[in-house]
Motif scaffolding. Structure first.
Motif, PDB file in Angstrom:
ATOM      1  N   SER A  53       0.832  -1.213   0.000  1.00 55.50           N
ATOM      2  CA  SER A  53       0.000   0.000   0.000  1.00 55.50           C
ATOM      3  C   SER A  53       0.860   1.253   0.000  1.00 55.50           C
ATOM      4  O   SER A  53       0.588   2.211  -0.726  1.00 55.50           O
ATOM      5  CB  SER A  53      -0.922   0.025   1.231  1.00 55.50           C
ATOM      6  N   VAL A  54       1.905   1.270   0.831  1.00 51.42           N
ATOM      7  CA  VAL A  54       2.803   2.429   0.910  1.00 51.42           C
ATOM      8  C   VAL A  54       3.501   2.652  -0.430  1.00 51.42           C
ATOM      9  O   VAL A  54       3.519   3.772  -0.951  1.00 51.42           O
ATOM     10  CB  VAL A  54       3.851   2.247   2.036  1.00 51.42           C
ATOM     11  N   PRO A  72       5.875   9.593   3.546  1.00 54.51           N
ATOM     12  CA  PRO A  72       5.139   8.477   2.950  1.00 54.51           C
ATOM     13  C   PRO A  72       3.914   8.159   3.812  1.00 54.51           C
ATOM     14  O   PRO A  72       3.964   8.292   5.042  1.00 54.51           O
ATOM     15  CB  PRO A  72       6.157   7.335   2.961  1.00 54.51           C
ATOM     16  N   HIS A  73       2.834   7.769   3.173  1.00 51.77           N
ATOM     17  CA  HIS A  73       1.609   7.489   3.930  1.00 51.77           C
ATOM     18  C   HIS A  73       0.713   6.555   3.141  1.00 51.77           C
ATOM     19  O   HIS A  73       0.778   6.496   1.915  1.00 51.77           O
ATOM     20  CB  HIS A  73       0.866   8.786   4.253  1.00 51.77           C
ATOM     21  N   ALA A  74      -0.099   5.814   3.890  1.00 51.84           N
ATOM     22  CA  ALA A  74      -1.052   4.909   3.243  1.00 51.84           C
ATOM     23  C   ALA A  74      -2.172   4.548   4.202  1.00 51.84           C
ATOM     24  O   ALA A  74      -1.963   4.437   5.408  1.00 51.84           O
ATOM     25  CB  ALA A  74      -0.357   3.634   2.780  1.00 51.84           C
ATOM     26  N   THR A  80      -3.853  -1.475  12.225  1.00 55.16           N
ATOM     27  CA  THR A  80      -4.774  -1.727  13.331  1.00 55.16           C
ATOM     28  C   THR A  80      -5.212  -0.454  14.041  1.00 55.16           C
ATOM     29  O   THR A  80      -6.282  -0.419  14.638  1.00 55.16           O
ATOM     30  CB  THR A  80      -4.141  -2.678  14.366  1.00 55.16           C
ATOM     31  N   GLN A  81      -4.394   0.608  13.987  1.00 53.18           N
ATOM     32  CA  GLN A  81      -4.768   1.903  14.550  1.00 53.18           C
ATOM     33  C   GLN A  81      -3.891   2.978  13.911  1.00 53.18           C
ATOM     34  O   GLN A  81      -2.770   2.694  13.480  1.00 53.18           O
ATOM     35  CB  GLN A  81      -4.622   1.917  16.069  1.00 53.18           C
ATOM     36  N   PRO A  82      -4.410   4.198  13.829  1.00 54.15           N
ATOM     37  CA  PRO A  82      -3.620   5.276  13.229  1.00 54.15           C
ATOM     38  C   PRO A  82      -2.272   5.400  13.934  1.00 54.15           C
ATOM     39  O   PRO A  82      -2.212   5.413  15.165  1.00 54.15           O
ATOM     40  CB  PRO A  82      -4.479   6.526  13.459  1.00 54.15           C
ATOM     41  N   SER A  83      -1.203   5.486  13.142  1.00 53.09           N
ATOM     42  CA  SER A  83       0.147   5.478  13.709  1.00 53.09           C
ATOM     43  C   SER A  83       1.109   6.249  12.818  1.00 53.09           C
ATOM     44  O   SER A  83       0.890   6.391  11.617  1.00 53.09           O
ATOM     45  CB  SER A  83       0.663   4.037  13.825  1.00 53.09           C
ATOM     46  N   LEU A 108       8.609  10.606   8.015  1.00 49.70           N
ATOM     47  CA  LEU A 108       7.486  10.237   8.879  1.00 49.70           C
ATOM     48  C   LEU A 108       6.535   9.370   8.069  1.00 49.70           C
ATOM     49  O   LEU A 108       5.961   9.827   7.084  1.00 49.70           O
ATOM     50  CB  LEU A 108       6.763  11.486   9.383  1.00 49.70           C
ATOM     51  N   LEU A 109       6.388   8.126   8.468  1.00 53.98           N
ATOM     52  CA  LEU A 109       5.490   7.182   7.793  1.00 53.98           C
ATOM     53  C   LEU A 109       4.149   7.189   8.522  1.00 53.98           C
ATOM     54  O   LEU A 109       4.072   6.803   9.689  1.00 53.98           O
ATOM     55  CB  LEU A 109       6.091   5.777   7.801  1.00 53.98           C
ATOM     56  N   ILE A 110       3.109   7.628   7.826  1.00 57.23           N
ATOM     57  CA  ILE A 110       1.768   7.684   8.402  1.00 57.23           C
ATOM     58  C   ILE A 110       0.987   6.460   7.937  1.00 57.23           C
ATOM     59  O   ILE A 110       0.897   6.193   6.743  1.00 57.23           O
ATOM     60  CB  ILE A 110       1.027   8.961   7.979  1.00 57.23           C
ATOM     61  N   ALA A 111       0.425   5.750   8.902  1.00 56.41           N
ATOM     62  CA  ALA A 111      -0.365   4.552   8.615  1.00 56.41           C
ATOM     63  C   ALA A 111      -1.741   4.705   9.251  1.00 56.41           C
ATOM     64  O   ALA A 111      -1.838   4.961  10.460  1.00 56.41           O
ATOM     65  CB  ALA A 111       0.339   3.322   9.193  1.00 56.41           C
ATOM     66  N   THR A 112      -2.787   4.571   8.456  1.00 60.53           N
ATOM     67  CA  THR A 112      -4.138   4.622   8.998  1.00 60.53           C
ATOM     68  C   THR A 112      -4.961   3.469   8.425  1.00 60.53           C
ATOM     69  O   THR A 112      -4.693   2.994   7.328  1.00 60.53           O
ATOM     70  CB  THR A 112      -4.836   5.971   8.684  1.00 60.53           C
TER      71      THR A 112
END
Length: 162
Positions: A53-54, A72-74, A80-83, A108-112
Motif C-alpha cells: 500500500s505504501v 510516505p503514507h497509506a 490496526t490503529q492510526p500510527s 514520517l510514515l503515516i499509517a491509517t
C-alpha cells in the motif's frame, strides 16, 4: 471540547517507533524500516501487505515536503490503529522523496486503517501544518531522544482545527 482530545488516547507514535541515525538506501528501504517498527509495535498486522500500500501510494505522487521532509503514507486494511513511525537520517545521509527543494533527512510514515479516510486526511494535514514550521522540524531533528520525538509528534496532533 475535552471529548475531542480523547480521540487520541492511544498515542500515534511511541519511542519504539522512532529510528535515530537511520541509514536507508532509498525511500522504499526507509519505508520498510519504519513499517517494521509499526509491525513490531502491533500497529500493522501484515508487513508485506502494508508495504504494498505504501509503495503503491509513493508511485502515484511524490511525498516529499519542503524543508527536508519525507512523508510516505497509506491507508491499509492491515493497519490496526492510526500510527506514525519517524526516522531521522544519519548525519550526511538523505533520501529523495521528490520534493522540489531536495532530499529528506526527516521521514514520517503515516499509517491509517483503510476505512478511516477523513481521519487519514486530518492527521496528514495537521502534521503537514506543523512540519511547515522550521522550528518544529529542527526540534525533531535535534531531539536525539526517541521519547522526545514521540512527544513532539503526539502533542502536535492533539489539537485539531475543527
Amino acid at each position: 471540547m475535552a471529548e475531542d482530545l480523547n480521540r487520541y488516547d492511544a498515542e500515534l507514535t511511541l519511542p519504539s517507533m522512532v529510528i535515530l541515525e537511520m541509514e536507508a538506501t532509498d525511500r522504499e528501504d526507509a519505508a520498510a524500516q519504519l513499517a517494521q517498527r509499526l509491525f513490531s509495535a502491533g500497529r500493522v498486522s501484515n508487513l508485506v501487505g502494508f508495504l504494498e500500500s505504501v509503495n503503491s501510494r509513493e508511485h502515484q505522487m511524490a511525498t516529499g515536503l519542503p524543508g527536508g521532509i519525507g512523508l510516505p503514507h497509506a491507508r491499509s486494511e492491515f493497519v490496526t490503529q492510526p500510527s506514525i513511525a519517524v526516522g531521522v537520517t544519519k548525519y550526511g545521509h538523505s533520501l529523495d522523496f521528490g520534493a522540489a527543494d531536495g532530499p529528506a533527512n526527516l521521514i514520517l510514515l503515516i499509517a491509517t486503517p483503510a476505512q478511516s479516510f477523513s481521519e487519514h486526511l486530518e492527521v496528514l494535514a495537521t502534521l503537514a501544518r506543523s512540519l511547515s514550521k522550521e522550528s518544529y522540524r529542527e526540534s525533531l531533528r535535534r531531539a536525539h531522544d526517541p521519547e522526545v520525538i514521540a512527544e513532539l509528534i503526539n502533542t502536535s496532533l492533539v489539537f485539531f482545527d475543527h
